[in-house]
Design an enzyme around this catalytic site. Sequence first.
Site, mmCIF file in Angstrom:
data_model
loop_
_atom_site.group_PDB
_atom_site.id
_atom_site.type_symbol
_atom_site.label_atom_id
_atom_site.label_comp_id
_atom_site.label_asym_id
_atom_site.label_seq_id
_atom_site.Cartn_x
_atom_site.Cartn_y
_atom_site.Cartn_z
ATOM 1 N N ASP A 80 81.270 44.069 30.022
ATOM 2 C CA ASP A 80 80.854 43.453 31.293
ATOM 3 C C ASP A 80 79.560 44.036 31.847
ATOM 4 O OD1 ASP A 80 82.422 45.817 31.602
ATOM 5 O OD2 ASP A 80 82.741 45.372 33.723
ATOM 6 N N GLU A 138 85.142 46.719 32.536
ATOM 7 C CA GLU A 138 85.259 48.167 32.787
ATOM 8 C C GLU A 138 84.927 48.481 34.229
ATOM 9 O OE1 GLU A 138 84.730 52.062 33.599
ATOM 10 O OE2 GLU A 138 82.953 50.806 33.602
ATOM 11 N N GLU A 139 84.043 47.671 34.820
ATOM 12 C CA GLU A 139 83.446 48.028 36.113
ATOM 13 C C GLU A 139 84.297 47.658 37.322
ATOM 14 O OE1 GLU A 139 80.865 49.801 36.414
ATOM 15 O OE2 GLU A 139 79.556 49.500 34.686
ATOM 16 N N HIS A 365 73.502 51.846 36.520
ATOM 17 C CA HIS A 365 73.743 51.145 37.787
ATOM 18 C C HIS A 365 72.481 51.065 38.650
ATOM 19 C CE1 HIS A 365 78.429 51.293 37.783
ATOM 20 N NE2 HIS A 365 77.970 51.458 36.554
HETATM 21 ZN ZN LIG Z 1 79.168 51.507 34.956
HETATM 22 ZN ZN LIG Z 2 79.812 51.954 31.850
#
Ligand SMILES: [Zn+2]
Ligand SMILES: [Zn+2]
Length: 393
Positions: A80, A138-139, A365
């Site tokens: 993702d 995952e996020e 990020h």
């Molecule tokens: Zn991340």
């Molecule tokens: Zn990551």
Amino acid sequence: MKDKIKQLANDLAGEFVANRRHLHQNPELSYEEFKTQQYVAARLKEIGITPTEIANTGLVATIEGNNPSSKIVALRADMDALPIVEANDVPYKSLNQGVMHACGHDVHTASLLGVSKILYNLRNEFDGTVKLVFQPAEEKAPGGASVMIAEGALLNPAPSKMLGQHVAPNIPVGKIGFREGMYMASADELYFTVKGKGGHGAMPELGIDPVLITSHIIVALQQIISRNRNPRYPSVLTFGKVIANGATNVIPNEVYVEGTFRAMDEVWRADALARIKKMAEGIAESMGGTCEVFIQKGYPFLKNEPELTRRMKGAAVEYMGEENVIDLDIWLAAEDFAYYTHHVDSCFYRLGTRNEEKGIISGVHTPTFDIDESALEIGAGLMSWLAVSELAL
Ligand SMILES: [Zn+2]
Ligand SMILES: [Zn+2]
């Protein structure tokens, strides 16, 4: 075997980069990885591997070597992207405005596709089975890994060992990092609504000041970290949002607070969350107000099984050279690979992607995150080598 893997990784490096660039240009948010799933499935089928859909937008597949049931090692990639507007001016810039692979999950997915091709080519030369785990989300809570496990990703066949890698913009490309034991933190979200009775700022005696109550709560809760925690286990309590929407002369009715609690031990985590709730409620009550506590539980802490991690580090030294394998520090960020580590002996390691000469230094990020793409040849080759090394035991 090692040389064959290195050769294949080198021969196929252009393909790894092409896959990564396609994924980078077409990022999808957590639980929405439909096109990514299709793309990965198509590449696997081209190789000769038949994937199975799981967790809505995830995939699992196996590569069987000789004696396929002798040992099973699972390899995981997350797929993702994040809700970030990409600021890089690169030919493979995101085409999906507002969505960006800013955590390198495109790299993890492209690497695991590379591993798939390398190990499928070599399947007659190792014993056991390699299980490929391409997971969504995952996020975002509850974390794609937890959904994958709930839907049976670790069954039929059940791996006895599991590996995952993550890009590391703070580690130079060409280097790999490992850490035995506790590595990353659990992360729980805290939401408090502190209620009092608002009024004129000049007449506090007529109301119940939720701002003062909140102030006491925030200060007092740090005592849980400093006085109740075993100092051997790192832990963090941070409040990053406090909204008291009064004015210079207005006491508001309520204050809204958000924070995060992180830990490296599940027993302590449960104990601390109970203490946080009790203390926040108790302080508010003692001051005439109330505090509603809502805790959104996140990922558990991530533990790298020490013996497996030691073996993987040793295998990485064989592949990369001693000077290119480094020890990692504990990091109190969270990662949903942690769920797997509580089910199967696991090792989660870092793939260096930094290149200061090329200006590739931005953190994950951030809108300018990118990688040195030569990391893909290492990411795919090394993971292949780690898997066959473990299968050979
Ligand atoms: Zn991340
Ligand atoms: Zn990551």
